[in-house]
Design an enzyme around this catalytic site. Structure first.
Site, short mmCIF file in Angstrom:
data_model
loop_
_atom_site.label_atom_id
_atom_site.label_comp_id
_atom_site.label_asym_id
_atom_site.label_seq_id
_atom_site.Cartn_x
_atom_site.Cartn_y
_atom_site.Cartn_z
N GLU A 106 -10.29 1.33 -44.27
CA GLU A 106 -9.48 0.44 -43.46
C GLU A 106 -8.82 -0.66 -44.26
O GLU A 106 -9.39 -1.16 -45.22
CB GLU A 106 -10.36 -0.23 -42.43
CG GLU A 106 -11.07 0.74 -41.57
CD GLU A 106 -11.90 0.05 -40.52
OE1 GLU A 106 -12.21 0.67 -39.53
OE2 GLU A 106 -12.21 -1.14 -40.72
N CYS A 113 -6.53 -7.52 -46.19
CA CYS A 113 -7.97 -7.34 -46.36
C CYS A 113 -8.18 -5.88 -46.74
O CYS A 113 -7.91 -4.98 -45.94
CB CYS A 113 -8.65 -7.67 -45.03
SG CYS A 113 -10.41 -7.35 -45.03
N CYS A 166 -20.73 1.73 -47.21
CA CYS A 166 -21.39 0.66 -47.96
C CYS A 166 -22.89 0.92 -47.95
O CYS A 166 -23.44 1.37 -46.95
CB CYS A 166 -21.10 -0.69 -47.32
SG CYS A 166 -21.74 -2.08 -48.28
N CYS A 189 -26.30 -4.72 -44.36
CA CYS A 189 -26.44 -6.04 -43.73
C CYS A 189 -26.60 -5.83 -42.23
O CYS A 189 -25.90 -5.00 -41.63
CB CYS A 189 -25.23 -6.92 -44.04
SG CYS A 189 -25.05 -7.26 -45.80
N CYS A 240 -23.58 -5.85 -39.69
CA CYS A 240 -22.31 -5.27 -40.14
C CYS A 240 -22.18 -3.81 -39.76
O CYS A 240 -23.10 -3.02 -39.96
CB CYS A 240 -22.22 -5.43 -41.66
SG CYS A 240 -20.78 -4.62 -42.36
N GLY A 294 -17.04 -2.02 -47.93
CA GLY A 294 -17.64 -1.85 -49.25
C GLY A 294 -17.96 -3.13 -49.99
O GLY A 294 -17.59 -4.23 -49.57
N HIS A 343 -17.88 -11.45 -35.48
CA HIS A 343 -16.93 -10.57 -34.80
C HIS A 343 -17.74 -9.58 -33.98
O HIS A 343 -18.56 -8.85 -34.54
CB HIS A 343 -16.09 -9.84 -35.84
CG HIS A 343 -14.69 -9.61 -35.42
ND1 HIS A 343 -14.32 -8.65 -34.54
CD2 HIS A 343 -13.54 -10.24 -35.77
CE1 HIS A 343 -13.00 -8.68 -34.37
NE2 HIS A 343 -12.52 -9.65 -35.10
N CYS A 393 -13.21 -5.34 -39.88
CA CYS A 393 -13.11 -4.17 -40.74
C CYS A 393 -14.22 -3.21 -40.37
O CYS A 393 -15.35 -3.61 -40.18
CB CYS A 393 -13.20 -4.57 -42.20
SG CYS A 393 -11.86 -5.67 -42.64
#
Ligand code: SAH
Length: 369
Positions: free
Chosen positions: A94, A107, A114, A118, A121, A162, A289, A332
């Protein structure tokens, strides 16, 4: 075959100069081609009609300039645009374009998926697919510039999918492509690499002579809490990350995502202020977000105001990021999740493949807290 878009412009030029000598062509042809890599991107050699036809054919036999395919494009009512690129192996990455006055920030993603997991995320939830190559990282910028000259960015943030400093091999030449006048010519101070705190990568970035900016995802002021939110803290604990920030050649920014009832208490503000002062960091508070991972809730606006006030009173410079593109899943990673779900509503088997992404649709442009 050599992929010219994997080379820093100077290296591409040298490679092409050698090729021209071999082909009996004048050396200045190399520059003509380099100009069509990033500054005035060509979709293939055939499009370089200032070159003789025979030479274009010879080039195509030796070199490639692969395109990225846009799979999905969404536009937010606030002007934010989001692109999902499909890679040749089927993976998706993205890119988000965030306009703000005269600025346009892109971005960009540095990995497909990834490995860091986290807790809040979306990408982490789904795992790591592979490192992107320079042509896929800088290619995100190239494709948007080809699509619409108005999408040529003034600023770049490595805050897409990532961990850029776990892919330094590709990020290093990509920084040259973005920064050099033979590439996109974006000022180093307008290019920000965001990391969870990968120490060898921080050192490598600091050793570059250009003024690239470093942002570190802190998110918690104690090892105990940080470990629970960011497993990477086991490998790179806070004290070492802060030490690396202190030794970094330039001032760093801390990113701190505001998780309601988790990391937004007054004593956490005080502890964060100590860390920031310890290494002279600027703090960016990021509203969570929605639609990342886990069952986190955003800190209420009043709590964010209090938290930023506490930091400011402790003499720490702080800004609260604006959320952008909320209506298009611009955090993202979210677009990819949404897209894959739509395609395969049964979904369960596909879930393991939904690796997506990081934080933030919220990018940048700190407004004074
Ligand atoms: N791996 C790098 C860069 C990509 S993420 C890093 O972690 O810094 C960019 C930022 O978005 C990070 O600070 C990340 O923690 C944050 N982020 C991830 N999910 C988020 C969410 N749902 N809301 C807000 N920020 C998020």
């Amino acid at each position: 075959m050599i992929n010219l878009l994997n080379l820093a412009p100077e290296e591409a030029n040298q490679t092409l100069v050698a090729f021209m000598a071999e082909a009996g062509e004048p050396a200045y042809r190399a520059r003509q081609i380099v100009h069509r890599l990033w500054q005035h991107p060509a979709s293939d050699f055939d499009e370089m009609n200032d070159l003789p036809l025979g030479l274009r054919q010879q080039l195509a036999e030796r070199f490639t300039m692969p395109r990225l395919m846009v799979d999905t494009h969404q536009q937010s009512s606030d002007g934010t645009q989001k692109f999902l690129f499909r890679l040749s192996d089927g993976q998706a990455i993205e890119t988000v374009a965030i306009p703000d006055g005269k600025r346009l920030t892109l971005c960009i993603s540095s990995q497909a998926g990834c490995a860091l997991q986290c807790a809040f995320c979306a990408t982490g939830a789904m795992g790591f697919a592979h490192n992107l190559e320079p042509f896929e990282i800088a290619g995100q910028v190239r494709e948007l510039a080809m699509r619409d000259p108005a999408l040529r960015p003034t600023n770049i943030v490595f805050m897409g999918m990532g961990e850029p400093l776990m892919n330094w091999k590709a990020v290093d030449p990509t920084l040259s492509i973005l920064n050099t006048p033979d590439g996109f010519g974006i000022g180093a101070r307008h290019i920000t690499v965001s990391t969870v705190g990968v120490l060898p990568g921080i050192v490598a970035l600091g050793e570059r002579p250009e003024q690239f900016r470093l942002a570190i995802s802190i998110h918690a002021p104690t090892d105990e809490l940080r470990r629970s939110l960011m497993p990477v803290n086991l490998k790179y604990p806070l004290a070492e990350v802060i030490e690396a920030a202190r030794e970094f050649a330039r001032r760093v920014t801390f990113e701190y995502v505001m998780l309601g009832g988790v990391n937004d208490a007054a004593e956490q503000a005080a502890a964060l202020a100590r860390l920031a002062k310890d290494c002279g960091a600027f703090v960016n508070l990021i509203p969570l977000h929605p639609g990342g991972a886990g069952s986190f809730v955003p800190s209420p606006a009043a709590v964010i105001r209090r938290f930023s006030g506490d930091l400011r009173r402790a003499n720490v410079e702080v800004a609260v990021r604006k959320s952008r593109g909320l209506d298009i899943a611009a955090a993202c990673g979210q677009l990819r999740v949404e897209r894959l779900r739509r395609r395969a509503p049964v979904g369960a088997h596909e879930h393991g493949d939904v690796q997506v992404a990081q934080g933030i649709g919220t990018l940048l442009d700190p407004r004074p807290a």
